[in-house]
Design a protein around this motif. Sequence first.
Motif, PDB file in Angstrom:
ATOM      1  N   GLN A  42       6.947  -9.499   3.075  1.00 53.24           N
ATOM      2  CA  GLN A  42       8.014  -8.550   2.789  1.00 53.24           C
ATOM      3  C   GLN A  42       9.127  -8.616   3.838  1.00 53.24           C
ATOM      4  O   GLN A  42      10.299  -8.466   3.509  1.00 53.24           O
ATOM      5  CB  GLN A  42       7.441  -7.142   2.695  1.00 53.24           C
ATOM      6  CG  GLN A  42       6.529  -6.968   1.510  1.00 53.24           C
ATOM      7  CD  GLN A  42       5.935  -5.577   1.422  1.00 53.24           C
ATOM      8  OE1 GLN A  42       6.255  -4.699   2.196  1.00 53.24           O
ATOM      9  NE2 GLN A  42       5.047  -5.378   0.454  1.00 53.24           N
ATOM     10  N   GLU A  73       5.613  -9.869  -7.206  1.00 57.51           N
ATOM     11  CA  GLU A  73       4.781  -8.730  -6.822  1.00 57.51           C
ATOM     12  C   GLU A  73       5.305  -8.080  -5.540  1.00 57.51           C
ATOM     13  O   GLU A  73       5.384  -6.855  -5.446  1.00 57.51           O
ATOM     14  CB  GLU A  73       3.324  -9.188  -6.644  1.00 57.51           C
ATOM     15  CG  GLU A  73       2.378  -8.082  -6.265  1.00 57.51           C
ATOM     16  CD  GLU A  73       2.291  -6.972  -7.313  1.00 57.51           C
ATOM     17  OE1 GLU A  73       2.472  -7.221  -8.517  1.00 57.51           O
ATOM     18  OE2 GLU A  73       2.042  -5.832  -6.897  1.00 57.51           O
ATOM     19  N   MET A  74       5.696  -8.899  -4.572  1.00 54.13           N
ATOM     20  CA  MET A  74       6.258  -8.362  -3.324  1.00 54.13           C
ATOM     21  C   MET A  74       7.577  -7.646  -3.589  1.00 54.13           C
ATOM     22  O   MET A  74       7.844  -6.593  -3.004  1.00 54.13           O
ATOM     23  CB  MET A  74       6.459  -9.469  -2.297  1.00 54.13           C
ATOM     24  CG  MET A  74       5.194  -9.955  -1.687  1.00 54.13           C
ATOM     25  SD  MET A  74       5.590 -11.129  -0.395  1.00 54.13           S
ATOM     26  CE  MET A  74       4.205 -10.848   0.653  1.00 54.13           C
ATOM     27  N   ARG A  76       8.410  -6.156  -6.367  1.00 57.94           N
ATOM     28  CA  ARG A  76       8.062  -4.877  -7.000  1.00 57.94           C
ATOM     29  C   ARG A  76       7.609  -3.852  -5.954  1.00 57.94           C
ATOM     30  O   ARG A  76       7.966  -2.678  -6.021  1.00 57.94           O
ATOM     31  CB  ARG A  76       6.974  -5.071  -8.052  1.00 57.94           C
ATOM     32  CG  ARG A  76       7.512  -5.460  -9.414  1.00 57.94           C
ATOM     33  CD  ARG A  76       6.462  -5.351 -10.508  1.00 57.94           C
ATOM     34  NE  ARG A  76       5.327  -6.260 -10.337  1.00 57.94           N
ATOM     35  CZ  ARG A  76       5.339  -7.550 -10.671  1.00 57.94           C
ATOM     36  NH1 ARG A  76       6.418  -8.083 -11.203  1.00 57.94           N
ATOM     37  NH2 ARG A  76       4.283  -8.302 -10.485  1.00 57.94           N
ATOM     38  N   LYS A  77       6.816  -4.288  -4.984  1.00 53.99           N
ATOM     39  CA  LYS A  77       6.340  -3.378  -3.933  1.00 53.99           C
ATOM     40  C   LYS A  77       7.502  -2.859  -3.089  1.00 53.99           C
ATOM     41  O   LYS A  77       7.547  -1.685  -2.736  1.00 53.99           O
ATOM     42  CB  LYS A  77       5.306  -4.074  -3.043  1.00 53.99           C
ATOM     43  CG  LYS A  77       3.968  -4.261  -3.719  1.00 53.99           C
ATOM     44  CD  LYS A  77       2.989  -4.973  -2.808  1.00 53.99           C
ATOM     45  CE  LYS A  77       1.651  -5.160  -3.499  1.00 53.99           C
ATOM     46  NZ  LYS A  77       0.692  -5.884  -2.653  1.00 53.99           N
ATOM     47  N   LYS A  80       9.333  -0.309  -5.074  1.00 56.59           N
ATOM     48  CA  LYS A  80       8.564   0.938  -5.127  1.00 56.59           C
ATOM     49  C   LYS A  80       8.720   1.729  -3.825  1.00 56.59           C
ATOM     50  O   LYS A  80       8.781   2.956  -3.838  1.00 56.59           O
ATOM     51  CB  LYS A  80       7.089   0.637  -5.391  1.00 56.59           C
ATOM     52  CG  LYS A  80       6.245   1.862  -5.599  1.00 56.59           C
ATOM     53  CD  LYS A  80       4.814   1.501  -5.941  1.00 56.59           C
ATOM     54  CE  LYS A  80       3.989   2.764  -6.131  1.00 56.59           C
ATOM     55  NZ  LYS A  80       2.594   2.447  -6.412  1.00 56.59           N
ATOM     56  N   LYS A  81       8.805   1.022  -2.700  1.00 58.33           N
ATOM     57  CA  LYS A  81       8.993   1.670  -1.395  1.00 58.33           C
ATOM     58  C   LYS A  81      10.446   2.084  -1.178  1.00 58.33           C
ATOM     59  O   LYS A  81      10.779   2.643  -0.147  1.00 58.33           O
ATOM     60  CB  LYS A  81       8.585   0.717  -0.265  1.00 58.33           C
ATOM     61  CG  LYS A  81       7.122   0.427  -0.199  1.00 58.33           C
ATOM     62  CD  LYS A  81       6.855  -0.567   0.926  1.00 58.33           C
ATOM     63  CE  LYS A  81       5.407  -0.958   0.996  1.00 58.33           C
ATOM     64  NZ  LYS A  81       5.167  -1.980   2.034  1.00 58.33           N
TER      65      LYS A  81
END
Length: 158
Positions: A42, A73-74, A76-77, A80-81
């Motif tokens: 990230q 996926e990273m 998306r994370k 989300k954060k």
Amino acid sequence: MDEKKLNLELTQKYMKLNSLFMQFFRENTRGPFKFENRNRGQGQILSIIREHGKISQKDLVNQLDMRPQSASEMIRKLEKKEYITREKSEKDKRVMEIYLTSRGKMAAQQSDDFQPVILEALTSEEKAQFDHIMTKLINEIEPQVKHRPRDRWGNRNN
């Protein structure tokens, strides 16, 4: 304002500031201040986006040394954060462009040497005054506290 009332107001403001500091660090310790390695994961994604200002998801994935599914996926994370936001390109609606949010900019600018960006609100002179006042207050209250405070690893400070 009389001295007694001023002391009470200053104490209340200090307690509020302390509470806000603690809340800020609690909310951000899993975020901006934990990207120790900017060359991977990230941290790398945030660095690349910061470098470009905005970047298409396809171009970002191409710059990363990972599978597209892992990169997605990273991404998306991070979204989300609330570190990044994705928007359709004005030029080509099929292209998703990625931008840093203000929280993401803060995360991306953190160096390995922790520099709390919240203190940037103060001038150098104000920081020196704040340091002097905090030191004075610590020196006053520390001898009155029965137990020495613990550091972040649970060890007693000298």
